[in-house]
Design a protein around this motif. Sequence first.
Motif, mmCIF file in Angstrom:
data_model
loop_
_atom_site.group_PDB
_atom_site.id
_atom_site.type_symbol
_atom_site.label_atom_id
_atom_site.label_comp_id
_atom_site.label_asym_id
_atom_site.label_seq_id
_atom_site.Cartn_x
_atom_site.Cartn_y
_atom_site.Cartn_z
ATOM 1 N N GLN A 39 -1.759 11.670 13.917
ATOM 2 C CA GLN A 39 -2.169 10.843 12.779
ATOM 3 C C GLN A 39 -1.869 9.367 13.045
ATOM 4 O O GLN A 39 -2.662 8.496 12.692
ATOM 5 N N ASP A 42 -4.384 8.135 15.605
ATOM 6 C CA ASP A 42 -5.681 7.894 14.955
ATOM 7 C C ASP A 42 -5.677 6.577 14.179
ATOM 8 O O ASP A 42 -6.655 5.829 14.188
ATOM 9 N N LEU A 43 -4.583 6.298 13.511
ATOM 10 C CA LEU A 43 -4.476 5.054 12.741
ATOM 11 C C LEU A 43 -4.631 3.842 13.660
ATOM 12 O O LEU A 43 -5.377 2.899 13.350
ATOM 13 N N VAL A 45 -5.982 3.704 16.687
ATOM 14 C CA VAL A 45 -7.318 3.662 17.306
ATOM 15 C C VAL A 45 -8.349 3.159 16.305
ATOM 16 O O VAL A 45 -9.170 2.282 16.604
ATOM 17 N N ASP A 46 -8.316 3.700 15.108
ATOM 18 C CA ASP A 46 -9.327 3.361 14.101
ATOM 19 C C ASP A 46 -9.225 1.906 13.629
ATOM 20 O O ASP A 46 -10.222 1.317 13.216
ATOM 21 N N HIS A 47 -8.029 1.337 13.678
ATOM 22 C CA HIS A 47 -7.831 -0.005 13.128
ATOM 23 C C HIS A 47 -7.348 -0.989 14.197
ATOM 24 O O HIS A 47 -6.714 -1.989 13.870
ATOM 25 N N CYS A 48 -7.686 -0.708 15.427
ATOM 26 C CA CYS A 48 -7.270 -1.537 16.558
ATOM 27 C C CYS A 48 -7.666 -3.000 16.367
ATOM 28 O O CYS A 48 -6.835 -3.903 16.502
ATOM 29 N N HIS A 172 -2.883 6.032 4.996
ATOM 30 C CA HIS A 172 -3.304 7.119 5.891
ATOM 31 C C HIS A 172 -2.212 8.126 6.236
ATOM 32 O O HIS A 172 -2.521 9.181 6.792
#
Length: 481
Positions: A39, A42-43, A45-48, A172
């Motif tokens: 998790q 993912d956080l 990566v998604d908000h890089c 998240h």
Amino acid sequence: MAAAATTPAGIQTLLDAQQQAFNREGAVSADTRKARIQQVIDLLVDHCDALADAMGRDFGEGADGGRPRAFSIMNDILGSLGSLKHARDHLEAWMAPDQRTPFPPYDQLGGEAQVLHQPKGSVGIIGTWNAPLFTLFSPLACALGAGNRAILKPSEVVPETAALVAELVTTHLDPEVVAVATGDAEIGAAFAGSAFDHLVFTGSTAVGRKIMQAAAQNLVPVTLELGGKSPVILGKDADVAESCRRLAIAKGTNGGQICISPDILYVPEAALEQVISEFTQQFRALYPSVEGNPDLVAAVNASHLARVEACLDDARERGVRLVSTHPESTGATRKRPVRLVINPPAESRIMQEEIFGSALIVKTYSAIEDVIADIQSRSRPLALYYFGQDRAEEQKVLSHTLSGGVTLNDIMMHAAMHEAPFGGVGGSGMGHYHGYEGFLEFSHARTVFRAPEYDPRGEWGMLPPHHDQFEAMMRAQVTRD
């Protein structure tokens, strides 16, 4: 409960919730640990891009900010992801019980013993401004890998990054697993004084002492990642051009604002002018200009820049020779060339403080023993670097100095290893994170002994009421064998 804590009471509410959830949960499976780490991956990566932009704004100056996006991605996003993925992919092996041999004669009677590495509970992680994501999420990887929960405290010096981390984590992630507290030094003090099950702090030695003092009130174990004046030794047979190239790369990284950035360069007396020339050329090749250069990282804010400049001013007033890699800045920005400070006296300010900026002390020597003595005269540094091919001299340096870590014939590389511990010693800190040693740091090593069904102590005369020969039996076992 979903919001980030901004008050001491809010911190306590988050901590109570995490510790209660930890007690309810019991054993934390490998699958659960992996899912929690994923998790966080993912956080990031998604908000890089958003996180890189926030870090750039915190370092200020112009549309592109004071720190390149690419550097923020490399240093903080990819650095954090490397730690998280390594923990995710190795934690099952780390979790395996460590089988031990019981003491005799129970080892022959069916006794069993093992050491279990169990999570401690809730870990408080205080990050710093120079690597605002890495100093939060790299230790978090080890904390979650060990089965813990955590509350993050981003540095208030980088408010945009801190606010975005708080927003993303609270949106998240489950706050009973990972939460955030934000605020100034007052909130930081309340955070350090909370009854965590373990506390991690990255920052200065002076603040580290206060953190440890606050944690001691609740007997909270601490991991301190501090700094110090990390030395570079140029051996007499070192390749000067290549050594200066690697030194220039390291000193330009993050504008010198890294805890393992070199502070003092020791060079043979005869090589001084060659080193000055080579370093200047190598640094200018990397950064042809200063102001307006998008690759050069600015001082994080005006006060940090002023502190470094005050150290340099003090050296000038003492008559110390200073050499700049570029013409001196007009002061329109917070970006600066590297200033070489040649043989400053021991009492000068730049010799007393960690530089953490665009300056480098250069000290000449005639014998390696003098270098070792000078290093030994100060607090243990977080890193030590040696360039040269003389293995006997290299071994002398390694065996007569102590530092958190070492890189030979390069700079800062040891800290990038996931399979080796990273941490300080003495004035540069205590404890480790990274990899398996980080897992151990945030675990309680719990010894479990399973007794055999048969207990022979009564037959052996080991239990009360003791017979007349009991003391003689005990005394007979006091031997040198």
